[in-house]
Design a protein around this motif. Structure first.
Motif, PDB file in Angstrom:
ATOM      1  N   ILE A 317     -35.911  51.316  11.257  1.00 53.25           N
ATOM      2  CA  ILE A 317     -36.873  50.631  10.394  1.00 53.25           C
ATOM      3  C   ILE A 317     -36.641  50.983   8.927  1.00 53.25           C
ATOM      4  N   HIS A 318     -35.970  52.116   8.666  1.00 55.44           N
ATOM      5  CA  HIS A 318     -35.687  52.526   7.292  1.00 55.44           C
ATOM      6  C   HIS A 318     -34.244  52.205   6.875  1.00 55.44           C
ATOM      7  N   ASP A 319     -33.491  51.555   7.740  1.00 60.12           N
ATOM      8  CA  ASP A 319     -32.084  51.246   7.467  1.00 60.12           C
ATOM      9  C   ASP A 319     -31.995  50.167   6.391  1.00 60.12           C
ATOM     10  N   PRO A 320     -31.351  50.463   5.249  1.00 62.08           N
ATOM     11  CA  PRO A 320     -31.262  49.453   4.182  1.00 62.08           C
ATOM     12  C   PRO A 320     -30.425  48.240   4.560  1.00 62.08           C
ATOM     13  N   GLU A 321     -29.663  48.340   5.654  1.00 61.87           N
ATOM     14  CA  GLU A 321     -28.875  47.190   6.097  1.00 61.87           C
ATOM     15  C   GLU A 321     -29.725  46.190   6.875  1.00 61.87           C
ATOM     16  N   ARG A 322     -30.883  46.628   7.358  1.00 59.84           N
ATOM     17  CA  ARG A 322     -31.777  45.720   8.060  1.00 59.84           C
ATOM     18  C   ARG A 322     -32.682  45.024   7.045  1.00 59.84           C
ATOM     19  N   THR A 323     -33.005  43.768   7.323  1.00 57.53           N
ATOM     20  CA  THR A 323     -33.732  42.985   6.329  1.00 57.53           C
ATOM     21  C   THR A 323     -34.738  42.068   6.993  1.00 57.53           C
ATOM     22  N   ILE A 324     -35.834  41.808   6.305  1.00 58.32           N
ATOM     23  CA  ILE A 324     -36.802  40.807   6.745  1.00 58.32           C
ATOM     24  C   ILE A 324     -36.652  39.516   5.945  1.00 58.32           C
ATOM     25  N   THR A 325     -36.104  39.605   4.744  1.00 62.24           N
ATOM     26  CA  THR A 325     -35.983  38.452   3.851  1.00 62.24           C
ATOM     27  C   THR A 325     -34.583  37.855   3.816  1.00 62.24           C
ATOM     28  N   GLY A 326     -33.575  38.675   4.084  1.00 63.35           N
ATOM     29  CA  GLY A 326     -32.217  38.293   3.752  1.00 63.35           C
ATOM     30  C   GLY A 326     -31.938  38.653   2.302  1.00 63.35           C
ATOM     31  N   GLU A 327     -30.701  38.997   2.002  1.00 58.61           N
ATOM     32  CA  GLU A 327     -30.360  39.490   0.663  1.00 58.61           C
ATOM     33  C   GLU A 327     -30.644  38.468  -0.428  1.00 58.61           C
ATOM     34  N   GLU A 328     -30.271  37.213  -0.195  1.00 55.77           N
ATOM     35  CA  GLU A 328     -30.437  36.195  -1.241  1.00 55.77           C
ATOM     36  C   GLU A 328     -31.901  35.926  -1.534  1.00 55.77           C
ATOM     37  N   GLN A 329     -32.723  35.828  -0.483  1.00 54.24           N
ATOM     38  CA  GLN A 329     -34.146  35.566  -0.698  1.00 54.24           C
ATOM     39  C   GLN A 329     -34.832  36.756  -1.370  1.00 54.24           C
TER      40      GLN A 329
END
Length: 538
Positions: A317-329
């Motif tokens: 849950i703290h992994d910066p590679e995981r995302t809820i938005t996606g990088e571009e958004q």
């Protein structure tokens, strides 16, 4: 519930031609008399000089939603300054057919800012109901007040849409913000107030089109769409429960086919049936501006997100590679908040962003009920389907707000079938000793979807009170919590403050249900705090 009743036909106008064929909502073989514009009209995504108009036409008896049948037809549209259409400002025509389920979307341009308009559609002597819409104020123009209706989580099986009826009766809304779960994918339930059509869990394009048609057949939803423009986004139930970029909790391969096919079907039906500037393969997240007073950034938190954490103690849950938005958004969101020219920065946020610690003092039964309502919390510090399960993205948003001194950011949130008002701590670990807040969050209740009292099988405002108190004690930044109400919210925006009023339905199963204000929260400009509230808010 699949019948097109007399009231709906009359609402469509006395000049309507009618066709005999299968039910529009259900697509069954039983013959019925229905109106060509039986699914109403709608508008959305208002800009200062344009607005999107929507309808659906049924040109032949067999051209029912999801059927893929029926001819290509040309539909005319008109926009006027008056309801009698004596002062036309725009007109035109467009072609629709079975390739888009006979839905019509028209982006009308060249309109005046901050203005009310009326619109309607024509096909072969039939005229649609009249809709009313409003353009946004001109960029940078002074605006003294805005009012938004705020809704989410409308399960047709769980009740009637009296919340929409109450909003449609108001004459002061500039916009309705729908934060997701506009419809539900579930199969028909034996004890449902109104069983779903088709009766199966929807997984194909035909299914999704029919389900959209069923919801759009509701007279109260039709009335609200005809009364005010919408800004919409999806959450998970528009496709499948707990959806993420590569799958969903409520999707099983290979039994239900490929997730990519199911998601594509849900998104195509959504683009066809919703008054939104979105086409399949495009970008749903977008920003609307309302003069110098407000901007509204509508998020898409399903298309790009990583899979939810496997279990509550997953360090991912703290992994910066995981995302809820996606990088571009995420870049689009943070840069927009930092560089916004408008005073108030609203974020249409499908799932809750405020951190929530679930107290260990809750009983096993209470934790089980919360798990059913919110997700797999298991008595630990987060709901992995919310921003709590994607802490790196949340930290980046909070850091951007803190480091750039951004003021007056308010997240408007749905999803969790409960009402909340919360401050957003710059450092959750030291709050409230360090009371720096980077923004606020206001969460609307569900329109009809089950709340904690229904899950526990108790009367409203009984057992839930202890759960609410325990959660607020463990989370002092949460200033208001109501796990039991169904209804809607109204947001008033002025240069001095933002105020959210929560309206509670007396009975979600009663189409004539009354609604009363049960709580209010005030966010004064420049404070990032919940300053004044009713019903126990601090």
């Amino acid at each position: 519930m699949n019948n097109i009743n007399r009231r709906q036909v009359l609402r469509a106008g006395s000049s309507l031609a009618v066709v005999t064929g299968a039910a529009l909502a259900g697509g069954t073989a039983e013959a019925r008399t229905v109106a060509p514009f039986a699914h109403g009209v709608a508008s959305g995504d208002p800009l200062p000089d344009s607005v999107l108009l929507w309808t659906r036409v049924t040109p032949t008896a067999d051209a029912v939603p999801g059927s893929g049948r029926g001819p290509q037809v040309r539909v005319r549209w008109e926009v006027a300054r008056d309801e009698g259409f004596t002062a036309l400002v725009a007109r035109g025509d467009t072609v629709t057919g079975p390739d888009r389920d006979h839905t019509v979307k028209v982006d009308v341009t060249g309109l005046a800012p901050d203005s009310w308009y009326f619109f309607r559609f024509h096909w072969q002597g039939a005229t649609s109901p009249v809709g009313r819409t409003r353009t946004a104020p001109a960029p940078g123009s002074p605006v003294q007040r805005l009012r938004f209706g705020v809704v989410s989580c409308a399960n047709l099986q769980a009740g009637h849409f009296a919340a929409y009826r109450h909003l449609a009766a108001r004459d002061d809304l500039d916009l309705v913000v729908h934060l997701g779960d506009y419809l539900y994918e579930y199969e028909a339930q034996a004890d449902a107030v109104r069983p779903h059509d088709p009766p199966v869990e929807i997984t194909t394009l035909e299914h999704y089109r029919r389900r959209h048609a069923q919801y759009k057949s509701d007279p109260d939803l039709q009335a609200l769409h005809a009364r005010s423009p919408f800004a919409v986004t999806w959450d998970d139930h528009e496709s499948a429960n707990d959806a993420w970029s590569g799958g969903a909790e409520n999707h099983t391969e290979p039994d239900e086919g490929l997730w990519t096919d199911r998601r594509a079907a849900s998104q195509q039906a959504y683009s066809e049936w919703m008054p939104v500037r979105y086409e399949p393969g495009g970008q749903l997240y977008r920003r609307l501006t309302f003069g110098a007073l407000a901007e509204l950034s509508m998020l898409d938190l399903r298309t790009y997100r990583s899979e939810q954490a496997a279990h509550p103690f997953d360090r991912g849950i703290h992994d910066p590679e995981r995302t809820i938005t996606g990088e571009e958004q995420l870049r689009w969101l943070t840069s927009g908040l930092v560089t916004a020219n408008a005073q108030w920065k609203f974020v249409g946020n499908p799932v809750m962003i405020a951190p929530v610690q679930f107290p260990s003092t809750l009983s096993t039964r209470e934790i089980a009920a919360l798990t059913e309502l919110l997700g797999p919390i298991e008595g630990v510090p987060y709901n992995g389907d919310q921003w709590d399960g994607y802490t790196a993205d949340r930290a980046e948003v909070f850091q951007a707000l803190r480091d750039h001194g951004v003021r007056d950011t308010v997240f408007l949130t749905g999803d969790i079938h409960s009402g909340w008002a919360a401050e957003l701590p710059a450092d959750p670990l030291t709050y409230p000793l360090n009371r720096q807040s980077v923004g606020t969050e206001l969460v609307c209740t569900s329109v009809t979807s089950d709340n904690l009292d229904e899950i526990l099988g108790v009367a409203p405002r009984t057992a839930s009170l202890a759960v609410e108190s325990a959660i607020r004690l463990a989370n002092p930044h949460i200033k208001y919590l109501d796990f039991d109400s169904h209804g809607f919210s109204v947001l008033e925006v002025t240069p001095a403050a933002v105020r959210m009023d929560w309206f509670r339905l007396a009975d979600r199963t009663d189409p004539a249900s009354a609604a009363t204000v049960t709580a209010s929260a005030l966010v004064r400009a420049g404070t990032q705090r919940i300053a004044r509230t009713q019903e126990g808010l601090q």
